[in-house]
Design a protein around this motif. Sequence first.
Motif, short mmCIF file in Angstrom:
data_model
loop_
_atom_site.label_atom_id
_atom_site.label_comp_id
_atom_site.label_asym_id
_atom_site.label_seq_id
_atom_site.Cartn_x
_atom_site.Cartn_y
_atom_site.Cartn_z
N ASN A 183 -39.22 5.86 -6.76
CA ASN A 183 -40.07 6.29 -5.65
C ASN A 183 -39.50 7.57 -5.06
O ASN A 183 -38.29 7.73 -4.96
CB ASN A 183 -40.13 5.17 -4.61
CG ASN A 183 -41.13 5.46 -3.51
OD1 ASN A 183 -40.99 6.40 -2.75
ND2 ASN A 183 -42.15 4.62 -3.42
N SER A 194 -39.23 8.51 -2.13
CA SER A 194 -38.42 8.26 -0.94
C SER A 194 -36.96 7.93 -1.28
O SER A 194 -36.09 7.98 -0.40
CB SER A 194 -39.03 7.13 -0.11
OG SER A 194 -39.03 5.92 -0.83
N GLU A 195 -36.69 7.61 -2.54
CA GLU A 195 -35.32 7.33 -2.95
C GLU A 195 -34.43 8.56 -2.78
O GLU A 195 -33.21 8.45 -2.69
CB GLU A 195 -35.28 6.88 -4.42
CG GLU A 195 -35.97 5.56 -4.70
CD GLU A 195 -35.22 4.37 -4.16
OE1 GLU A 195 -34.00 4.47 -4.00
OE2 GLU A 195 -35.86 3.34 -3.89
N ASN A 237 -40.92 13.49 -7.51
CA ASN A 237 -40.56 12.76 -8.73
C ASN A 237 -41.56 13.05 -9.84
O ASN A 237 -41.66 12.31 -10.81
CB ASN A 237 -40.49 11.24 -8.46
CG ASN A 237 -41.84 10.65 -8.10
OD1 ASN A 237 -42.86 11.36 -8.03
ND2 ASN A 237 -41.89 9.35 -7.87
N GLU A 297 -45.26 12.37 -7.20
CA GLU A 297 -45.28 12.26 -5.75
C GLU A 297 -44.46 13.39 -5.13
O GLU A 297 -43.44 13.80 -5.68
CB GLU A 297 -44.72 10.91 -5.29
CG GLU A 297 -45.54 9.71 -5.72
CD GLU A 297 -44.92 8.41 -5.26
OE1 GLU A 297 -45.67 7.45 -5.03
OE2 GLU A 297 -43.68 8.34 -5.16
N SER A 343 -49.81 12.97 -3.90
CA SER A 343 -49.67 12.30 -5.19
C SER A 343 -50.68 12.84 -6.20
O SER A 343 -51.85 13.09 -5.88
CB SER A 343 -49.88 10.79 -5.03
OG SER A 343 -49.85 10.15 -6.29
#
Length: 208
Positions: A132, A134-135, A160, A163, A184
Amino acid sequence: MVQVIQASNLELHEVEERFNLQEVRDLEFFSEWQGEMSAPSGFEKQILDKVKEDFLVIAKYSPSEEIIKLTVLAHLLFSAGLTSPPFFPKAETPVEISFEDGNEVIRGRIDVLILHERLWAVVVEAKRHSLNVSEGLAQALFHMMSSPNHETPTFGFLLNGTEFQFVKLVKQQTPQYGLSRLFSLRNPGNELYSVLSILKHLKEVVLQ
């Protein structure tokens, strides 16, 4: 004995606690990604449509960070004018922060750093497609806290491949950060248009 911590192992709450960092959810705090912006040109839209089409195929093969940088990030930074003077891109930039007690050091490497004069304009964190977006937030915030910017904001860009999200950090008094909405390639249309427009706008903000 000094304890060395790798930035890639930090969780978001650890970064917030170590730097007394606060998230601001008020939309006015990070207004730079909102509002009217110039749309990509017809030629740029053709390129971005091709980038989206190609990457959605590549995404089926769990591409690495390097492939994401090559097939998506490079096109965006070039089209936004962030790879040409007065901006200077650097890759795998090492950073280190030591804490006052001298017993702890955090080290990391910024995937892509865009420099303007002596300021960090944009910090880019790319993550494997299987993660994700947000990682990468905790690591990006640590790197942004390493910047020499104290009077002006530092901006971050997380991706990524499918996203994308923008980050704003202000270090005056109590450090604060805010996030844009998530963009996205899985959404209808092509949200790379908006991503490119925001990158161009952030470039103008830095130049001002």
